[in-house]
Motif scaffolding. Structure first.
Motif, PDB file in Angstrom:
ATOM      1  N   ARG A 135      27.576-160.284  -0.115  1.00 18.00           N
ATOM      2  CA  ARG A 135      28.377-159.231  -0.722  1.00 18.00           C
ATOM      3  C   ARG A 135      28.833-159.703  -2.098  1.00 18.00           C
ATOM      4  O   ARG A 135      29.299-160.817  -2.259  1.00 18.00           O
ATOM      5  N   GLN A 136      28.697-158.818  -3.071  1.00 12.39           N
ATOM      6  CA  GLN A 136      29.103-159.152  -4.422  1.00 12.39           C
ATOM      7  C   GLN A 136      30.445-158.498  -4.708  1.00 12.39           C
ATOM      8  O   GLN A 136      30.753-157.420  -4.208  1.00 12.39           O
ATOM      9  N   GLU A 137      31.209-159.149  -5.522  1.00 12.87           N
ATOM     10  CA  GLU A 137      32.472-158.581  -5.952  1.00 12.87           C
ATOM     11  C   GLU A 137      32.186-157.395  -6.874  1.00 12.87           C
ATOM     12  O   GLU A 137      31.196-157.392  -7.590  1.00 12.87           O
ATOM     13  N   PRO A 138      33.043-156.379  -6.877  1.00 10.49           N
ATOM     14  CA  PRO A 138      32.794-155.216  -7.737  1.00 10.49           C
ATOM     15  C   PRO A 138      32.653-155.566  -9.218  1.00 10.49           C
ATOM     16  O   PRO A 138      31.877-154.963  -9.915  1.00 10.49           O
ATOM     17  N   LYS A 139      33.394-156.550  -9.704  1.00 12.15           N
ATOM     18  CA  LYS A 139      33.292-156.930 -11.111  1.00 12.15           C
ATOM     19  C   LYS A 139      31.957-157.605 -11.404  1.00 12.15           C
ATOM     20  O   LYS A 139      31.416-157.474 -12.489  1.00 12.15           O
ATOM     21  N   GLU A 140      31.422-158.336 -10.445  1.00 10.31           N
ATOM     22  CA  GLU A 140      30.166-159.030 -10.649  1.00 10.31           C
ATOM     23  C   GLU A 140      28.960-158.136 -10.380  1.00 10.31           C
ATOM     24  O   GLU A 140      27.856-158.452 -10.766  1.00 10.31           O
ATOM     25  N   ARG A 141      29.183-157.035  -9.711  1.00 14.57           N
ATOM     26  CA  ARG A 141      28.084-156.170  -9.299  1.00 14.57           C
ATOM     27  C   ARG A 141      27.323-155.653 -10.506  1.00 14.57           C
ATOM     28  O   ARG A 141      26.116-155.763 -10.583  1.00 14.57           O
ATOM     29  N   ASP A 142      28.015-155.059 -11.460  1.00 11.65           N
ATOM     30  CA  ASP A 142      27.362-154.494 -12.627  1.00 11.65           C
ATOM     31  C   ASP A 142      28.433-154.206 -13.668  1.00 11.65           C
ATOM     32  O   ASP A 142      29.368-153.458 -13.408  1.00 11.65           O
ATOM     33  N   LYS A 143      28.270-154.771 -14.843  1.00 11.35           N
ATOM     34  CA  LYS A 143      29.286-154.543 -15.868  1.00 11.35           C
ATOM     35  C   LYS A 143      29.189-153.144 -16.474  1.00 11.35           C
ATOM     36  O   LYS A 143      30.109-152.699 -17.132  1.00 11.35           O
ATOM     37  N   TYR A 144      28.078-152.442 -16.254  1.00  4.97           N
ATOM     38  CA  TYR A 144      27.898-151.085 -16.765  1.00  4.97           C
ATOM     39  C   TYR A 144      28.037-150.038 -15.668  1.00  4.97           C
ATOM     40  O   TYR A 144      27.604-148.896 -15.851  1.00  4.97           O
ATOM     41  N   PHE A 145      28.615-150.396 -14.543  1.00  5.19           N
ATOM     42  CA  PHE A 145      28.679-149.495 -13.398  1.00  5.19           C
ATOM     43  C   PHE A 145      29.401-148.185 -13.725  1.00  5.19           C
ATOM     44  O   PHE A 145      28.897-147.097 -13.456  1.00  5.19           O
ATOM     45  N   LYS A 146      30.572-148.265 -14.341  1.00  3.43           N
ATOM     46  CA  LYS A 146      31.347-147.060 -14.660  1.00  3.43           C
ATOM     47  C   LYS A 146      30.641-146.217 -15.719  1.00  3.43           C
ATOM     48  O   LYS A 146      30.602-144.988 -15.622  1.00  3.43           O
ATOM     49  N   LEU A 154      17.770-150.844 -15.680  1.00  3.10           N
ATOM     50  CA  LEU A 154      16.604-151.712 -15.710  1.00  3.10           C
ATOM     51  C   LEU A 154      16.831-153.001 -16.494  1.00  3.10           C
ATOM     52  O   LEU A 154      16.412-154.081 -16.086  1.00  3.10           O
ATOM     53  N   PHE A 155      17.474-152.873 -17.659  1.00  6.56           N
ATOM     54  CA  PHE A 155      17.631-154.030 -18.529  1.00  6.56           C
ATOM     55  C   PHE A 155      18.853-154.870 -18.213  1.00  6.56           C
ATOM     56  O   PHE A 155      19.044-155.933 -18.803  1.00  6.56           O
ATOM     57  N   ASN A 156      19.681-154.436 -17.281  1.00 11.75           N
ATOM     58  CA  ASN A 156      20.876-155.196 -16.908  1.00 11.75           C
ATOM     59  C   ASN A 156      20.551-156.365 -15.988  1.00 11.75           C
ATOM     60  O   ASN A 156      21.303-157.306 -15.876  1.00 11.75           O
ATOM     61  N   ARG A 157      19.432-156.359 -15.338  1.00 18.13           N
ATOM     62  CA  ARG A 157      19.118-157.380 -14.343  1.00 18.13           C
ATOM     63  C   ARG A 157      18.659-158.654 -14.961  1.00 18.13           C
ATOM     64  O   ARG A 157      18.223-158.986 -15.856  1.00 18.13           O
TER      65      ARG A 157
END
Length: 77
Positions: free
Chosen positions: A16-27, A74-77
């Motif tokens: 499980r990943q923390e929400p902050k670490e999941r994706d910085k562009y999530f919002k 795509l480019f966030n990974r």
């Protein structure tokens, strides 16, 4: 048939990943998706109930927002 001979693969536990670490562009991606969905609905409504050309333009603009969201994914990974 014993449990070790089962045809289904074993269940894998994902970390499980923390929400902050999941994706910085999530919002930002969520906002872009909302804009795309609203634009697509409005574009379809204009296309079917009013002018076909204006409706098509609105749908193309909504698709541009979706392309930006996909590029971020795509480019966030």
């Amino acid at each position: 048939m014993s449990n070790s001979e089962s045809p289904t693969p074993p269940y894998r536990h994902h970390q499980r990943q923390e929400p902050k670490e999941r994706d910085k562009y999530f919002k930002l991606r969520n906002v872009l998706n909302i804009i795309f969905m609203i634009g697509a609905i409005v574009g379809c409504a204009v296309f079917y109930y009013s002018d076909h050309i204006i409706g098509t333009i609105i749908i193309f603009i909504a698709m541009a927002f979706k392309f930006v969201e996909c590029a971020l994914r795509l480019f966030n990974r």
